[in-house]
Design a protein around this motif. Structure first.
Motif, short mmCIF file in Angstrom:
data_model
loop_
_atom_site.label_atom_id
_atom_site.label_comp_id
_atom_site.label_asym_id
_atom_site.label_seq_id
_atom_site.Cartn_x
_atom_site.Cartn_y
_atom_site.Cartn_z
N SER A 299 0.82 -1.21 0.00
CA SER A 299 0.00 0.00 0.00
C SER A 299 0.85 1.26 0.00
O SER A 299 0.72 2.12 -0.88
CB SER A 299 -0.94 0.00 1.21
OG SER A 299 -1.71 1.18 1.24
N ASP A 300 1.73 1.41 0.98
CA ASP A 300 2.59 2.60 1.05
C ASP A 300 3.52 2.67 -0.15
O ASP A 300 3.75 3.75 -0.72
CB ASP A 300 3.41 2.59 2.34
CG ASP A 300 2.58 2.94 3.56
OD1 ASP A 300 1.43 3.42 3.40
OD2 ASP A 300 3.07 2.74 4.70
N TYR A 301 4.06 1.52 -0.52
CA TYR A 301 5.00 1.49 -1.65
C TYR A 301 4.33 1.99 -2.92
O TYR A 301 4.89 2.84 -3.64
CB TYR A 301 5.49 0.05 -1.85
CG TYR A 301 6.45 -0.11 -3.00
CD1 TYR A 301 7.82 0.01 -2.80
CD2 TYR A 301 5.98 -0.37 -4.29
CE1 TYR A 301 8.70 -0.12 -3.87
CE2 TYR A 301 6.85 -0.51 -5.36
CZ TYR A 301 8.21 -0.39 -5.14
OH TYR A 301 9.09 -0.50 -6.20
N LEU A 302 3.14 1.49 -3.22
CA LEU A 302 2.45 1.88 -4.46
C LEU A 302 2.01 3.33 -4.40
O LEU A 302 2.00 4.03 -5.42
CB LEU A 302 1.26 0.96 -4.71
CG LEU A 302 1.61 -0.49 -5.06
CD1 LEU A 302 0.35 -1.34 -5.14
CD2 LEU A 302 2.38 -0.56 -6.39
N TYR A 303 1.63 3.80 -3.21
CA TYR A 303 1.24 5.22 -3.12
C TYR A 303 2.44 6.12 -3.40
O TYR A 303 2.33 7.11 -4.13
CB TYR A 303 0.65 5.54 -1.75
CG TYR A 303 0.05 6.92 -1.72
CD1 TYR A 303 -1.24 7.14 -2.24
CD2 TYR A 303 0.77 8.01 -1.26
CE1 TYR A 303 -1.77 8.41 -2.27
CE2 TYR A 303 0.24 9.29 -1.30
CZ TYR A 303 -1.04 9.48 -1.81
OH TYR A 303 -1.57 10.75 -1.86
N ALA A 304 3.57 5.77 -2.82
CA ALA A 304 4.77 6.59 -3.03
C ALA A 304 5.17 6.60 -4.50
O ALA A 304 5.59 7.63 -5.04
CB ALA A 304 5.92 6.08 -2.17
N ARG A 305 5.03 5.46 -5.18
CA ARG A 305 5.48 5.39 -6.56
C ARG A 305 4.47 5.92 -7.56
O ARG A 305 4.82 6.20 -8.71
CB ARG A 305 5.85 3.94 -6.92
CG ARG A 305 7.09 3.45 -6.18
CD ARG A 305 7.82 2.41 -6.97
NE ARG A 305 8.25 2.89 -8.28
CZ ARG A 305 8.78 2.10 -9.21
NH1 ARG A 305 8.93 0.80 -8.97
NH2 ARG A 305 9.15 2.60 -10.37
N SER A 306 3.21 6.05 -7.16
CA SER A 306 2.19 6.57 -8.09
C SER A 306 1.73 7.97 -7.71
O SER A 306 1.05 8.62 -8.50
CB SER A 306 0.96 5.65 -8.09
OG SER A 306 0.30 5.71 -6.83
N THR A 307 2.09 8.43 -6.51
CA THR A 307 1.64 9.71 -5.94
C THR A 307 0.11 9.84 -5.94
O THR A 307 -0.42 10.94 -6.03
CB THR A 307 2.27 10.92 -6.67
OG1 THR A 307 1.85 10.93 -8.04
CG2 THR A 307 3.77 10.87 -6.61
N GLY A 308 -0.57 8.70 -5.89
CA GLY A 308 -2.02 8.73 -5.84
C GLY A 308 -2.68 8.98 -7.17
O GLY A 308 -3.90 9.20 -7.23
N HIS A 309 -1.93 8.94 -8.25
CA HIS A 309 -2.49 9.15 -9.59
C HIS A 309 -2.85 7.80 -10.20
O HIS A 309 -2.01 6.89 -10.28
CB HIS A 309 -1.49 9.88 -10.49
CG HIS A 309 -1.40 11.35 -10.18
ND1 HIS A 309 -0.98 11.82 -8.97
CD2 HIS A 309 -1.69 12.44 -10.95
CE1 HIS A 309 -1.00 13.15 -8.99
NE2 HIS A 309 -1.43 13.54 -10.17
N PHE A 310 -4.09 7.69 -10.63
CA PHE A 310 -4.63 6.40 -11.08
C PHE A 310 -3.84 5.83 -12.25
O PHE A 310 -3.49 4.64 -12.26
CB PHE A 310 -6.10 6.56 -11.45
CG PHE A 310 -6.77 5.29 -11.87
CD1 PHE A 310 -7.20 4.37 -10.93
CD2 PHE A 310 -6.97 5.00 -13.21
CE1 PHE A 310 -7.80 3.19 -11.32
CE2 PHE A 310 -7.57 3.82 -13.61
CZ PHE A 310 -7.99 2.91 -12.66
#
Length: 376
Positions: A299-310
């Protein structure tokens, strides 16, 4: 659906351009993909070389086309667009209010608006039938995408090109040709993507406003614009100078809409992010995938790498799945994902988010799920 004929394997790639009527109809009327069978490692090992290659091909095209995912942002945008379009029952002598979907890149706004156009198209066909009273094909919605420094003639040519009409002649000739098509084919909405290109790199907001005003005056349809930074150009601004008066007129006729990124500063935002990841991970066809693979462990990893952009998230997951299939890893974890490249904007913002997460200043995980992660 995968197409096989004898020893011919076509796969499920669907190549078309939605900016042409034929391609748009493929998008509108296309059947949903069938999810490939989820096989265990033993079942994968039992496949012949040819069967394995074809199974992996089906998985690859499936992961590349997951969606649409009905996020709160997507549902809200569709509700707003439907309200605008369905209330635009004005007679032909009245200009219909337009919608402007203006948001940062990578939030999925074009995909979201095309999906709304697909829904509207099908609803109109269900309501009114596939053909008009004089026997022509009914085309309720069209989709065009603009290119850099587009002028009025280019706009009209793009509309004619969508309908399959000749693109010769000046701007007025093309406009007359396009209006005839709109009226005879009963088009009710235009989706105009990349509308920010109307100003061009050296153009002015004034010229853009003139061109958009021209569209609303000439075509008796609801115009749905999609772009980046359009509002910042001052198009919805009111004032008293001749230029600002034109902007004010456009602003009075246009409702601004947007798509927001996923944010994790509060509990509702973190829950939204978790719901998205749970939805995505249920679509994955990896032999060693497990519940919580994305929503808990990454969860944190993907948020950091996508910056919350779909769009950044889905590109990352798609490429990760492809790598996991090719190297036999059959699951997503940080070690594998560190080898996957993502878009420049997401990577540029990654360092700051990682630092905040590692310092305990930020988390993407709802409080009820902030437990120890599953060991690798």
């Amino acid at each position: 659906m995968t197409r096989s004929r004898g020893d011919v394997f076509e796969g499920d790639d669907r190549q078309y351009s939605p900016t042409r009527l034929h391609g748009w109809l493929q998008l509108v009327n296309g059947s949903g993909r069938v999810r490939p069978e989820l096989l265990t490692r033993a079942e994968l090992a039992a496949l012949s070389t040819r069967e394995l290659v074809r199974h992996n091909d089906r998985r690859s095209v499936w992961h590349a086309n997951i969606g649409p995912i009905w996020t709160p942002q997507l549902r809200g945008l569709h509700e707003d667009l439907a309200e605008i379009v369905e209330s635009n029952r004005h007679d032909g002598d009245k200009a219909k209010p337009a919608a402007l979907v203006d948001a940062y890149p990578g939030l999925g706004k074009s995909t979201a608006v095309r999906e709304y156009g697909r829904t509207l198209y099908r609803e109109q066909i269900t309501l009114r039938g596939e053909t008009t009273a004089d026997g022509q094909r009914r085309v309720p919605v069209i989709y065009i995408a603009l290119t850099g420094n587009t002028h009025i003639r280019g706009l009209n040519a793009a509309i004619c090109r969508f309908y399959g009409l000749p693109t010769s002649g000046d701007a007025d000739t093309l406009a007359e040709r396009a209006v005839d098509a709109v009226l005879s084919l009963k088009t009710v909405a235009f989706i105009i993507d990349d509308v920010h290109f109307l100003a061009g790199s050296r153009g002015s907001s004034m010229r853009m406003a003139n061109q958009l005003k021209f569209l609303s005056n000439v075509f008796p349809v609801t115009l749905i614009y999609v772009g980046v930074g359009v509002r910042q150009r001052g198009l919805l601004r009111e004032g008293f100078s001749p230029e600002q008066t034109l902007f004010a007129q456009f602003g009075r006729r246009t409702t601004p809409l947007t798509l927001r990124p996923f944010t994790v500063e509060d509990e509702p935002g973190r829950q939204e992010w978790r719901t998205l990841l749970l939805t995505v991970e249920r679509q994955l066809t990896l032999a060693d995938a497990y519940p919580g693979m994305l929503a808990d462990d990454l969860s944190d990893y993907l948020y950091a790498r996508s910056t919350g952009h779909f769009a950044s998230l889905m590109a990352l997951v798609n490429r990760g799945c492809l790598r996991a299939i090719r190297n036999g890893h059959e699951r997503l974890d940080s070690e594998l994902m560190n080898q996957v490249k993502n878009d420049a904007a997401a990577e540029d913002a990654r360092t700051e988010l990682v630092a905040a997460i590692e310092a305990g200043l930020l988390t993407s995980r709802p409080s009820a799920h902030q437990t120890a992660r599953r060991p690798a």
